[in-house]
Design an enzyme around this catalytic site. Structure first.
Site, PDB file in Angstrom:
ATOM      1  N   ASP A  16       0.822  -1.203   0.000  1.00 22.97           N
ATOM      2  CA  ASP A  16       0.000   0.000   0.000  1.00 22.97           C
ATOM      3  C   ASP A  16       0.861   1.260   0.000  1.00 22.97           C
ATOM      4  OD1 ASP A  16      -1.830   2.125   0.891  1.00 22.97           O
ATOM      5  OD2 ASP A  16      -3.200   0.486   1.309  1.00 22.97           O
ATOM      6  N   SER A  54      -6.966   3.895  -0.824  1.00 28.91           N
ATOM      7  CA  SER A  54      -6.757   2.481  -0.537  1.00 28.91           C
ATOM      8  C   SER A  54      -7.961   1.589  -0.812  1.00 28.91           C
ATOM      9  CB  SER A  54      -6.317   2.312   0.923  1.00 28.91           C
ATOM     10  OG  SER A  54      -5.071   2.923   1.135  1.00 28.91           O
ATOM     11  N   ASN A  75     -12.733   5.553   0.969  1.00 33.23           N
ATOM     12  CA  ASN A  75     -12.331   5.002   2.265  1.00 33.23           C
ATOM     13  C   ASN A  75     -13.406   5.222   3.324  1.00 33.23           C
ATOM     14  OD1 ASN A  75      -9.912   4.153   1.228  1.00 33.23           O
ATOM     15  ND2 ASN A  75      -8.669   5.719   2.218  1.00 33.23           N
ATOM     16  N   ASP A 170       2.862   3.540   3.367  1.00 32.63           N
ATOM     17  CA  ASP A 170       1.826   4.552   3.182  1.00 32.63           C
ATOM     18  C   ASP A 170       1.737   5.468   4.397  1.00 32.63           C
ATOM     19  OD1 ASP A 170      -0.573   5.471   1.546  1.00 32.63           O
ATOM     20  OD2 ASP A 170      -1.534   5.023   3.456  1.00 32.63           O
ATOM     21  N   HIS A 174       2.453   9.557   4.380  1.00 33.34           N
ATOM     22  CA  HIS A 174       1.545  10.585   4.887  1.00 33.34           C
ATOM     23  C   HIS A 174       2.221  11.453   5.948  1.00 33.34           C
ATOM     24  CE1 HIS A 174      -2.155   9.552   2.852  1.00 33.34           C
ATOM     25  NE2 HIS A 174      -2.054   8.287   3.216  1.00 33.34           N
ATOM     26  N   ASP A 217      -1.516  -0.004  -4.489  1.00 33.27           N
ATOM     27  CA  ASP A 217      -2.847   0.525  -4.775  1.00 33.27           C
ATOM     28  C   ASP A 217      -2.849   1.960  -5.279  1.00 33.27           C
ATOM     29  OD1 ASP A 217      -1.903   1.422  -2.373  1.00 33.27           O
ATOM     30  OD2 ASP A 217      -3.689   0.943  -1.209  1.00 33.27           O
ATOM     31  N   HIS A 218      -1.838   2.737  -4.939  1.00 28.81           N
ATOM     32  CA  HIS A 218      -1.791   4.147  -5.328  1.00 28.81           C
ATOM     33  C   HIS A 218      -0.420   4.715  -5.011  1.00 28.81           C
ATOM     34  CE1 HIS A 218      -1.971   5.174  -1.072  1.00 28.81           C
ATOM     35  NE2 HIS A 218      -3.033   4.390  -0.953  1.00 28.81           N
ATOM     36  N   HIS A 326      -2.825  11.377  -1.197  1.00 32.66           N
ATOM     37  CA  HIS A 326      -3.223  10.818  -2.488  1.00 32.66           C
ATOM     38  C   HIS A 326      -4.730  10.986  -2.599  1.00 32.66           C
ATOM     39  CE1 HIS A 326      -4.369   7.293  -0.038  1.00 32.66           C
ATOM     40  NE2 HIS A 326      -3.211   7.486   0.569  1.00 32.66           N
TER      41      HIS A 326
END
Length: 409
Positions: A16, A54, A75, A170, A174, A217-218, A326
């Protein structure tokens, strides 16, 4: 390595928040992942579905469907017909299943078709979906330590079909921003585990019996307090039924009856770094219109900008303000993830242009002998990735090792 079964294994990693260029050797040396790339398939980048966050993309990867078609549209969600919200207020089985039941993910299809499925820490892995659960599961928990990642990999190698979750990259993206020293160090730690796994497969003489797929995922981009769009003063909250702030990158608004056009006019030209869409005007390439869980009004910030709403503010961690985010337009390269694969049923040293993440579902099904359900993927985008014989054999043994390295927002 578990019992001897006549068939090939598939180890599937979902990392992730790993941005496409985290694998650039000019950024950081990752010999474990580099070895996998050199032995198999590597795409330039993996394009997520909108929104590039996610949960929608986890479900897109496991169903091959756009978010509007599998129903996990963000989410955080709101169902206008029932008033239910996600994450659910209660822990009841029905409340959990409600959000997942619009589609059937790969692990449930595999279970229905006779595969033994083990899901570790996967969001939804413990939920009854389409009246089925995995054979074994462990509910999601926020564990970040590498030692647990290593333990779950080892444990997964003993299982028939295994899925597990681990978070880290992830979360650090952040907290500290993409390509921060903290992200770089964590990538190195994770890469050591891939080197260790590769060596273990070699020691067991299992390299030619195991397929490995690794994807994310991103991506992630930088955000800061200097790029904030504050709509607090212009939003007439008394005329709004519900608002979901998607951590600054996008806002979903459900106006009260009769106020949709008024609120749209107030916001439409409010800031040049924010796009405002009526539901029917959302870009067609986002496939984000045909679901009742999608709000009548959608605000989307330009890349790196943050939309603030009443009672939300700029998101803070215990380490300080959020520095990475994201959820933006998925065509933007900063939002793209990774996909690499190797094994007896994958091409060797094959490089491809960017593909959409919904295309990977069909590969998983083909390799494991699972009959795929209807999906939005395009086989011609990925068919050249696959090689080898026996791909349709029902005798294939599957180990599904799904690893999240992230903090899910």
């Amino acid at each position: 390595m578990g019992e001897d079964v006549n068939g090939k294994k598939l180890i599937l990693f979902l990392l992730d928040g790993v941005r496409w260029d985290y694998l650039d050797p000019d950024y950081v040396n990752l010999p474990g992942l580099k070895g996998i790339m050199e032995r198999g398939v590597h795409v330039e980048s993996l394009i997520p579905e909108f929104p590039s966050v996610s949960y929608p993309n986890h479900y897109s990867l496991m169903t091959g469907l756009h978010a509007q078609d599998h129903g996990f549209v963000d989410n955080d969600m709101y169902d206008v017909e029932t008033g239910k919200t996600y994450p659910p207020d209660s822990g009841s089985e029905d409340d959990k299943s409600f959000w997942f039941n619009e589609a059937e993910p790969f692990w449930i299809t595999a279970k229905k078709q006779g595969k033994s499925v083990f899901m570790y820490n996967w969001v939804g892995g413990d939920v009854k979906i389409q009246n089925e659960r995995p054979n074994h599961f462990r509910p999601y928990s926020t564990v970040k330590k590498i030692k647990y990642f290593r333990h779950d990999i080892d444990d997964g190698l003993q299982a028939l079909l295994n899925g597990l979750y681990h978070e880290g990259i992830d979360d650090l993206g952040h907290r500290y921003g993409p390509k921060s020293p903290e992200v770089t160090e964590w990538l190195k730690n994770v890469d050591l585990e891939f080197s260790r796994l590769t060596q273990k497969l070699e020691d067991f003489g299992a390299t030619d019996d195991v397929n490995i797929m690794i994807f994310s995922d991103h991506g992630m981009t930088d955000v800061s307090l200097s790029r904030v769009i504050n709509v607090t003063s212009v939003l007439p909250m008394e005329n709004i039924k519900h608002v979901i702030n998607g951590y600054g990158s996008r806002i979903s608004i459900w106006p009260k009856d009769g106020f949709e056009d008024e609120i749209y006019r107030l916001l439409k030209n409010y800031d040049r770094h924010m796009r405002v869409f009526l539901k029917e005007d959302i870009p067609v390439e986002w496939y984000y219109t045909n679901n009742s869980r999608i709000a009548p009004l959608l605000l989307v910030a330009d890349i790196g900008w943050y939309i603030d709403t009443p009672d939300f503010g700029f998101y803070h961690y215990d380490t300080g303000i959020m520095k990475g985010e994201h959820g933006y337009d998925p065509k933007l390269k900063e939002m793209h993830g990774i996909f690499i694969a190797t094994g007896p049923n994958f091409a060797v040293n094959y490089r491809s242009a960017s593909i959409r993440n919904i295309d990977l579902y069909q590969i998983m099904c083909l390799i494991t002998g699972v009959e795929a359900l209807d999906n939005n993927g395009t086989w011609s985008n990925v068919g050249m990735f696959v090689s080898g014989s026996g791909l349709n054999s029902a005798s294939f043994l599957v180990i599904l090792l799904i690893v999240f390295i992230a903090n899910i927002l």
